[in-house]
Design a protein around this motif. Structure first.
Motif: not given
Length: 681
Positions: A67-80
């Motif tokens: 989440a600290s590296r990708s806003w998309k991962a931040f929004f969805f709660g991605s593992s990577d």
């Protein structure tokens, strides 16, 4: 059942700092300094040596890193950060950690300190909620009981979603209390919104407080029945909207535009909500789960579950007292008018305690002892309200004996819990027992009514009363305080941490220095601690790169189902080579197997099959396409693959077999790796 307040003449408006220290004008002089002391002590307990737990739960730490590296991962709660798959929860708790990591960098403190501050805020908000109707003494006691509940000390020093959920539910209770005062719709709508955001932290568990919130408001709020019903509809709409916006976006987006929904078998957030994280928790029918199974495979279910070896020392120290004081509060207010605040408060917190406690006691699916942190605010509120309320009317023989009996039961129960760890500070159990019985005898024997009309009612009498009350608090809180201090002094990691010292027969718990099984109970059925192949093809347990019982993966290991482990420096260096050329520097079976490597390298690692290794993500065909496109550099062999016995996907096993058949295995830093960019055999 309300406290009297000290009346004072009007005074000049104090400055801002003075108001902070002094508090409300109608509070006694000691109230605000005592609150500040409580919050400072809570912060010290929750923040002290916090970094000793390292990444704590690698699963969520890796997602926060993403989440600290990708806003998309931040929004969805991605593992990577490359957004292959999400964690098996909505992302609200990750939003807190992700923002902290963006501001302060990815590290133990940046991920765990927000949880500690959430804990301090929970104690402060609970104080404010109880204090409104029962006075500062009740609020302070409620806050202290909650802060010193061992499982609260554990969770507010950890990075599981339960910390944020607990704060949001207490905020919801505060809003309901404000709504009950004057029937203001805005406060009830805020309560619904708090529960809705709580859903985005831990899904359906947030709804366990809704029956108490709704029924108490319907029964005790001012206004006509029609108005109250309309307000509840508005609150329900706010609850759905505050959670539904994110659910709708995720469900309506094409699967190609978002990561796979971890924990589901059909890439659906609705399936995750009502299946694996919903009804499956109640029935035990959780497709893709590991271990356990229908019929209570995650521990003994029933009325005694909250008092047993696995959960008792976590949260149950004052649970009998809370039930006894709930009964007293409801009995003493039984003839009050419909809108009586004291009865509404006891019904509100009592409903929270009963509904949540019963669900936890009888749910047959995945259950961990740390879930019981959701009971801590209700126990604290009931003890604070009930104990101070009975103390005020102690001149009544019935109230005096009821309070004395509650203290005696608490002392005996604390002795029982402390005797479950006979070698851990053995002197504490008899001191608590004898001290508690002595205090109970004083409360029951002293003729408080006669004393109030005699010379003993002067300063000496007040000191005597204060001494008895203080001694009662000391013996009641000694056991949970000792367990909380032990919890704060012990590093915790892995997926299922546990508070307090080891308890024989305590069932699955978090290892003191990793993600093993504390409390001596071993893993749930199906976790396969049988000496066979361990994480990444290493001998387990305890072999090179494996996971030894009771601890995290050793140096060179990549962890397994319950912990992330620490990869060897040689392997980390290998994975970092040309990392920017690949979407994922490596792929591993299971989220925790991938998490430890991702945290060590700082690069995206594909978690095949999600947390349990049992999600159909990716399929073998998809994985082969990723390899053909050159998007994955390495495959890390031997990750934990669970869930097949519960109907989960077999894709991870197929992928592992395909890689082993077509690529050459190499041992690097104690781990088995396959170069997916090399020519296939």
């Amino acid at each position: 059942m309300t406290t009297t307040t000290l009346q004072r003449p009007p005074a000049a408006a104090p400055g801002r700092l003075a108001r902070l220290v002094r508090g409300r004008a109608d509070d006694p002089a000691w109230a605000r300094p005592a609150l500040l002391g409580l919050l400072a002590a809570t912060a010290l307990l929750y923040l002290w040596a916090l970094s000793a737990s390292g990444w704590a739960n690698d699963f969520y730490s890796a997602a926060a890193q993403a989440a600290s590296r990708s806003w998309k991962a931040f929004f969805f709660g991605s593992s990577d950060a490359s957004n292959f798959i999400t964690v098996d929860k909505p992302p609200a708790a990750l939003w807190v950690m992700g923002l902290s990591a963006r501001l302060f960098g990815v590290g133990s403190w940046s991920l765990l300190a927000p949880q500690a501050l959430i804990g301090v805020a929970t104690v402060a908000l609970l104080y404010a909620t109880v204090r409104r109707w029962f006075g500062p003494a009740a609020g302070l006691l409620a806050g202290a009981v909650t802060a010193l509940t061992p499982v609260a000390t554990l969770i507010f020093r950890f990075n599981n979603p339960d910390a944020l959920l607990t704060l949001l539910l207490v905020a919801g209770a505060y809003a309901v209390v404000r709504a009950l005062e004057d029937g203001a719709t805005r406060w009830l709508v805020l309560a619904g919104a708090c529960v809705g955001v709580g859903f985005l932290a831990k899904q359906l568990q947030a709804l366990l407080v809704v029956p108490a919130f709704a029924l108490v408001y319907l029964a005790a709020a001012p206004g006509s029945l029609g108005r109250r019903l309309g307000q509840l509809v508005a609150a329900g709409a706010a609850m759905v909207a505050s959670a539904g916006w994110w659910v709708a976006i995720v469900e309506l987006l094409p699967a190609s535009a978002r990561p796979y929904i971890g924990g589901s078998q059909t890439n659906s957030i609705l399936e995750l909500t009502f299946g694996y994280n919903g009804l499956g928790r109640l029935t035990g029918d959780e497709t893709g789960s590991v271990g356990g199974g229908p019929g209570g495979g995650w521990g003994q279910t029933g009325w005694t579950r909250m008092f047993g070896a696995e959960v008792g020392g976590q949260v149950a120290w004052l649970l009998p007292a809370a039930v006894a004081l709930l009964a007293a509060g409801l009995w003493l207010t039984r003839r009050a008018q419909r809108t009586n605040r004291a009865r509404a408060a006891f019904a509100l917190w009592g409903g929270w305690l009963v509904v949540t406690g019963v669900v936890f006691s009888f749910m047959q699916g995945i259950f961990h002892a740390y879930y019981a942190v959701a009971l801590a605010p209700a126990v604290g509120a009931l003890v604070g309200m009930g104990a101070t309320g009975l103390w005020e009317v102690r001149r009544s023989l019935v109230a005096r004996w009821w309070l004395a009996g509650t203290v005696a039961v608490t002392a005996v129960w604390s002795w029982v819990l402390l005797r479950r760890t006979p070698d851990w500070h053995p002197e504490l159990a008899p001191l608590v027992l004898l001290g508690g019985l002595a205090v109970a005898a004083l409360i029951a024997a002293v003729p408080w009514q006669a004393a109030a009309t005699s010379a003993w009612a002067g300063r000496g009498g007040r000191r005597m009363a204060a001494a008895v009350a203080g001694a009662g608090l000391l013996v009641a809180l000694a056991g949970p305080a000792a367990y909380s201090l032990d919890t704060a002094a012990t590093p915790h990691g892995g997926a299922i941490p546990s508070a307090g010292p080891a308890v024989q027969g305590g069932g699955p718990g978090g290892g003191p220095r990793g993600g093993g099984f504390r409390n001596g109970g071993g893993p749930p059925p199906g976790f396969g601690r049988d000496g066979g192949a361990g994480p990444f093809g290493q001998a387990a347990p305890g072999g090179p790169g494996g996971t030894a019982p009771g601890g995290a993966g050793g140096r060179g290991g990549m962890g397994g189902l319950l912990d992330g482990g620490t990869p060897d420096a040689e392997l980390v260096a290998l994975l970092r080579q040309d990392a920017d050329r690949y979407t994922w520097v490596a792929a591993a079976v299971g989220s925790n197997s991938a998490a430890g490597v991702q945290l060590a390298t700082g690069e995206p690692v594909m978690a095949i099959g999600g947390f349990n290794g049992s999600d159909p993500a990716p399929t073998l065909e998809q994985f082969r396409r990723y390899v053909a496109e050159g998007r994955i550099h390495w495959f890390l062999g031997g990750g934990r693959m669970g869930g097949r016995s519960m109907g989960g996907s077999d894709a991870a096993r197929q992928i592992s077999a395909w890689v082993a058949d077509h690529f050459t295995a190499t041992s690097v830093g104690g781990a088995t790796v396959y170069d997916l960019t090399a020519r296939a055999r």
